[in-house]
Design an enzyme around this catalytic site. Structure first.
Site, mmCIF file in Angstrom:
data_model
loop_
_atom_site.group_PDB
_atom_site.id
_atom_site.type_symbol
_atom_site.label_atom_id
_atom_site.label_comp_id
_atom_site.label_asym_id
_atom_site.label_seq_id
_atom_site.Cartn_x
_atom_site.Cartn_y
_atom_site.Cartn_z
ATOM 1 N N HIS A 48 39.698 34.328 56.947
ATOM 2 C CA HIS A 48 40.934 34.869 57.521
ATOM 3 C C HIS A 48 42.111 34.142 56.879
ATOM 4 O O HIS A 48 42.312 32.948 57.110
ATOM 5 C CB HIS A 48 40.901 34.638 59.044
ATOM 6 C CG HIS A 48 42.091 35.177 59.778
ATOM 7 N ND1 HIS A 48 42.199 35.096 61.149
ATOM 8 C CD2 HIS A 48 43.205 35.809 59.362
ATOM 9 C CE1 HIS A 48 43.342 35.648 61.530
ATOM 10 N NE2 HIS A 48 43.976 36.083 60.461
ATOM 11 N N ARG A 54 47.149 28.273 57.957
ATOM 12 C CA ARG A 54 46.730 27.030 58.625
ATOM 13 C C ARG A 54 45.324 26.592 58.206
ATOM 14 O O ARG A 54 44.985 25.431 58.329
ATOM 15 C CB ARG A 54 46.796 27.185 60.151
ATOM 16 C CG ARG A 54 45.759 28.094 60.716
ATOM 17 C CD ARG A 54 45.767 28.087 62.221
ATOM 18 N NE ARG A 54 46.948 28.721 62.771
ATOM 19 C CZ ARG A 54 46.981 29.235 64.015
ATOM 20 N NH1 ARG A 54 45.926 29.144 64.797
ATOM 21 N NH2 ARG A 54 48.056 29.818 64.459
ATOM 22 N N HIS A 199 33.149 36.676 67.582
ATOM 23 C CA HIS A 199 34.111 35.737 68.147
ATOM 24 C C HIS A 199 33.458 34.925 69.268
ATOM 25 O O HIS A 199 33.025 35.478 70.270
ATOM 26 C CB HIS A 199 35.386 36.399 68.684
ATOM 27 C CG HIS A 199 36.544 35.427 68.679
ATOM 28 N ND1 HIS A 199 36.704 34.480 69.648
ATOM 29 C CD2 HIS A 199 37.533 35.219 67.788
ATOM 30 C CE1 HIS A 199 37.769 33.750 69.362
ATOM 31 N NE2 HIS A 199 38.285 34.163 68.243
HETATM 32 N N1 PXP Z 1 35.442 38.044 63.870
HETATM 33 C C1 PXP Z 1 36.803 38.037 63.834
HETATM 34 C C2 PXP Z 1 37.506 39.319 63.606
HETATM 35 C C3 PXP Z 1 37.511 36.824 63.987
HETATM 36 O O1 PXP Z 1 38.862 36.833 63.957
HETATM 37 C C4 PXP Z 1 36.796 35.626 64.136
HETATM 38 C C5 PXP Z 1 37.536 34.336 64.254
HETATM 39 O O2 PXP Z 1 38.326 34.116 63.150
HETATM 40 C C6 PXP Z 1 35.401 35.692 64.138
HETATM 41 C C7 PXP Z 1 34.749 36.916 64.029
HETATM 42 C C8 PXP Z 1 34.563 34.464 64.255
HETATM 43 O O3 PXP Z 1 34.786 33.835 65.455
HETATM 44 P P1 PXP Z 1 34.207 32.383 65.709
HETATM 45 O O4 PXP Z 1 34.821 31.501 64.683
HETATM 46 O O5 PXP Z 1 34.619 32.077 67.100
HETATM 47 O O6 PXP Z 1 32.706 32.484 65.532
#
Ligand code: PXP
Length: 249
Positions: A48, A54, A199
């Site tokens: 991302h 950051r 997430h």
């Molecule tokens: N999917 C998306 C669209 C996200 O924004 C994120 C976090 O950047 C993740 C998956 C992965 O989440 P986590 O880091 O909490 O496993």
């Protein structure tokens, strides 16, 4: 297991860059983590590029495009700057996420229904450039329908509320969130959308989501990078892969 039915694992390497940036300098190197993740069986790498840079930097994205042999899922806010970067690199997939400077992580899904017109115009050139466009949304019928209308091929359902409820020991909320994820995975699939999820997923929360047959990909980052401190990145990913495959059987 047929390739059709295989649940893909996308490893998000953002937080390797978070640790690097805590000191500045060059280590730990997110590209090295991405290559290790590939060796451990990741089906894709997610990164991302935030507006405030950051964690992942522009140079990280340049490097990932150069070294990866698995697809890059490029997460970004739907801004003009990010569209220019995506059109320059033409990654395999672009995942549109909401972004607020003051948030610690991506707090909710994108409000697609509220800005359908803009998003339809935003997505069209990305698709023409050959990117698979995904939108990160809550497990909500209105958002799924809007994502379908604006031309997304994929929706990624936000599993954060389910994972938070699990962490807080609120079993009623956890089961409610899981039921919504199950129902909305099936609904999105019925519209012809490919369904991803992610997430906040951990070893404790991954299996119920991995068991939904409509879900084709999970994107997991923070937990895996944290777990890598204790067991190393490759074993941490291997265990996640094992749990996903077990849930799928
Ligand atoms: N999917 C998306 C669209 C996200 O924004 C994120 C976090 O950047 C993740 C998956 C992965 O989440 P986590 O880091 O909490 O496993």
């Amino acid at each position: 297991m047929s390739a059709e039915g295989k649940l893909r694992l996308g490893v998000n390497i953002d937080h390797v860059a978070t640790v690097r940036n805590a000191r500045g300098g060059a280590y730990p190197d997110p590209l090295r983590a991405a290559k290790l993740a590939e060796e451990a069986g990741a089906d894709g790498i997610t990164a991302h590029l935030r507006e405030d840079r950051r964690h992942i930097s522009d140079a990280d994205i340049d490097g990932l495009i150069e070294v990866l042999t698995v697809p890059l899922n490029f997460e970004m806010a739907a801004t003009e700057e990010m569209q220019r970067i995506a059109l320059r690199h033409k990654p395999h997939a672009v995942c549109l996420v909401p972004e607020k400077r003051e948030e610690r992580t991506t707090e909710g899904g994108l409000e697609v229904a509220r800005e359908e017109n803009r998003l339809a115009h935003y997505i069209a050139p990305l698709r023409e450039a050959g990117c698979r466009v995904s939108i990160f949304i809550a497990a909500d019928r209105r958002q799924i329908e809007a994502a379908h209308r604006v031309g997304a091929e994929v929706v990624e359902l936000h599993t954060g509320a389910y994972c938070d409820a699990h962490g807080e020991g609120d079993l009623v909320a956890r089961d409610r969130e899981l039921a919504a994820l199950r129902e909305m995975s099936a609904y999105a699939h019925s519209l012809g959308l490919e369904v991803h999820a992610g997430h906040g997923l951990t070893y404790d929360t991954v299996q119920p989501v991995a068991a939904f047959s409509e879900v084709r990909e999970l994107n997991i980052g923070h937990f895996l990078i944290g777990e890598a401190i204790f067991r190393g990145l490759k074993p941490a990913i291997t265990e996640m892969r094992r749990l996903m495959d077990e849930a799928r059987r």
